[in-house]
Scaffold this motif. Structure first.
Motif, mmCIF file in Angstrom:
data_model
loop_
_atom_site.group_PDB
_atom_site.id
_atom_site.type_symbol
_atom_site.label_atom_id
_atom_site.label_comp_id
_atom_site.label_asym_id
_atom_site.label_seq_id
_atom_site.Cartn_x
_atom_site.Cartn_y
_atom_site.Cartn_z
ATOM 1 N N THR A 2 -4.884 -1.681 -0.973
ATOM 2 C CA THR A 2 -4.914 -2.296 -0.441
ATOM 3 C C THR A 2 -5.641 -3.979 -0.986
ATOM 4 O O THR A 2 -5.339 -4.629 -0.004
ATOM 5 N N THR A 3 -6.380 -3.504 -1.870
ATOM 6 C CA THR A 3 -7.089 -4.979 -2.552
ATOM 7 C C THR A 3 -6.039 -4.818 -3.956
ATOM 8 O O THR A 3 -5.116 -3.987 -4.417
ATOM 9 N N PRO A 31 1.114 -1.059 0.430
ATOM 10 C CA PRO A 31 0.463 -0.305 0.227
ATOM 11 C C PRO A 31 0.577 1.775 0.001
ATOM 12 O O PRO A 31 0.158 1.747 -0.708
ATOM 13 N N GLU A 60 4.779 -6.098 3.879
ATOM 14 C CA GLU A 60 4.475 -4.494 4.081
ATOM 15 C C GLU A 60 4.949 -3.601 4.791
ATOM 16 O O GLU A 60 4.969 -2.579 3.847
ATOM 17 N N VAL A 88 -8.056 -9.853 -2.282
ATOM 18 C CA VAL A 88 -7.327 -9.229 -0.819
ATOM 19 C C VAL A 88 -6.244 -10.139 -1.047
ATOM 20 O O VAL A 88 -7.033 -11.798 -0.454
#
Length: 504
Positions: A332-333, A292, A416, A393
């Motif tokens: 985020t996906t 992200p 991440e 996700v």
């Protein structure tokens, strides 16, 4: 009357790649299709040359059903050859041009290729000599002039879009590749979904900067044919060297994979305040998880949108971000699945797939039986979940789960967070065998130029500050000049890291 690029539906029902090429050429014969250096080929010219080359190949003995391997970089001639073979109804076995004896030899043996197209000497390496050392049959150079002849000598074009005419090779994140069997229809399904997702217009200019021999090459080509938009072909992607070509041709859509986003971002940071590519409005790609933080940095610093998707050699288009998604969904996906793609989440969290874009299994029947369940769903090896809005996700891979003292740890979660640390340019997290813990968490990182050397204590302190649970903290840190990557979309080869850092 010409249709708009945002309405690909008139060509959605094409059964074969050649039918799609032919119909696009008839709709917009004078619109540019391929751009490279001083050269430019329209859709009409692309169709005409591909058919002449098909006749030339036919005169050399290539027949419908013949297996032709080609190990070629991203050039106009490569696309012409691909479409010529599609016109003949030959079986194509594309091989990434950076591969050498092991991968190329495996592809030749497993496919039983009767003809092999090579670039001759490319970037200082003699591919003709490689093919001959491997005992390849029917070797011919593609860049000294593809053979051409009168198309009147050709048999009728293929009509069956369900026949297996493509053998792709898994991109090397495991030690042994698999031969993936695709049809024209499965590739058309994937490329059409990409066209629907990105919603390009006739004002757009795309770009193919990754190896065209990757399944994403056919995916992108189908999108160009469906929409009638041009693309710049980049034979060797390196920044800042490639930037003049992007600017010269007014590229509006770039990308390829997460690694490409990072490279564009790094190049932009070298020239703050000056647009890297003034016409750029969108980065798009897939092939690897997208942190992200990287999404937000690209949007903020490059000033363009970023639509990321999820695909694999077996299924070139699974999900894709959309212009309609919120920033949070894009960050985020992996986006939502297109029409016709079924996603099932297994009890253990594995993502299973079924749909027209899914391959027809592998060359090895045992691998096919192992990878498909009785309902026809493909086991991806990826872990994830679907949100209430239908977005996917991804949370890691089955092989990326680390079991430490009985606790399950996601490598992706730690990666991440590592990407948010300013002293880290890229990171991979692996589990290493440990006699007491079962596995220990090892972080392997690249640092940006000029960054002070990192210590494990500094890394763990910063991860604690970002809320990572203590049992997930890395217990070992390795710093490399460059993480090992494959030659297609620059995926990190974690098996090599495990081999390198595992205890003797």
């Amino acid at each position: 009357m010409d249709e708009t690029a945002t309405a690909p539906h008139p060509l959605r029902d094409c059964r074969t790649l050649w039918e799609l090429t032919d119909r696009r050429a008839r709709l917009t014969p004078h619109r540019p299709a391929l751009l490279q250096g001083e050269r430019r080929l329209t859709f009409g010219e692309l169709r005409g040359r591909a058919e002449r080359v098909a006749a030339g190949l036919y005169a050399r003995g290539v027949r419908p059903g013949s297996t032709v391997a080609w190990q070629l970089p991203t050039r106009i001639e490569t696309v012409v050859l691909t479409l010529a073979l599609a016109r003949l109804g030959a079986v194509q076995s594309p091989v990434i041009p950076f591969y050498r004896e092991r991968e190329m030899g495996f592809a030749l043996r497993a496919s039983g290729a009767e003809h092999v197209a090579v670039p001759g000497v490319w970037r200082g390496y003699d591919h003709t000599a490689l093919a001959e050392r491997l005992g390849a049959r029917g070797v011919f150079p593609a860049y000294e002039g593809l053979p051409e002849a009168d198309p009147a000598t050709l048999p009728p074009p293929p009509a069956d879009g369900e026949a297996v005419r493509w053998l792709y090779w898994t991109s090397g994140t495991t030690s042994d590749p698999k031969g993936v069997r695709h049809t024209d229809r499965s590739l058309i399904a994937g490329g059409t979904c990409l066209a629907d997702a990105l919603r390009l217009t006739h004002a757009d200019v795309g770009s193919i900067a990754f190896p065209f021999a990757h399944v994403g090459g056919a995916d992108y080509l189908v999108m160009l044919l469906v929409l009638g938009v041009p693309a710049l072909l980049v034979e060797h992607f390196a920044l800042p060297e490639a930037l003049p070509e992007y600017r010269r041709h007014g590229v509006t859509v770039a990308g390829g994979s997460t690694a490409f986003y990072s490279l564009f971002l790094a190049a932009q940071r070298e020239r703050p305040g000056e647009p890297l590519i003034p016409t750029l409005r969108l980065l798009a790609g897939g092939g690897a998880p997208k942190p992200p933080e990287l999404y937000h940095a690209v949007v903020r610093e490059l000033g363009c949108a970023l639509l990321h998707g999820y695909g694999m050699t077996e299924v070139p288009m699974i999900t894709m971000g959309s212009p309609d998604d919120t920033d949070a969904q894009r960050a985020t996906t992996e986006g939502r699945p297109p029409r016709g793609m079924e996603i099932r989440i297994a009890p253990d969290g594995e993502v299973l797939l079924r749909g027209e874009a899914v391959c027809q299994g592998y060359l090895d029947p045992a691998q096919t039986a192992e990878s498909f369940d009785p309902d026809g769903f493909l086991h991806t090896g990826d872990l994830g979940h679907l949100t209430d809005s239908g977005h996917l996700v991804l949370t890691g891979r089955l092989k990326d789960i680390i079991i430490r003292k009985g606790e399950t740890i996601s490598a992706q979660e730690i990666e991440e967070l590592l990407h948010t640390l300013p002293a880290i340019a890229d990171a991979a997290v692996i589990g290493l065998p440990d006699p007491e813990r079962g596995e220990r968490v090892c972080a392997v990182v690249e640092q940006p130029p000029g960054a002070p050397p990192l210590t494990l204590a500094e890394v763990t302190a910063q991860l604690r500050a970002r809320g990572l649970a203590p049992h997930k903290l890395p217990e070992r840190l390795e710093v490399l000049d460059a993480l090992p990557r494959n030659a297609a979309l620059r995926k990190v080869l974690k098996y090599r890291l495990r081999e390198r850092f595992a205890p003797d």
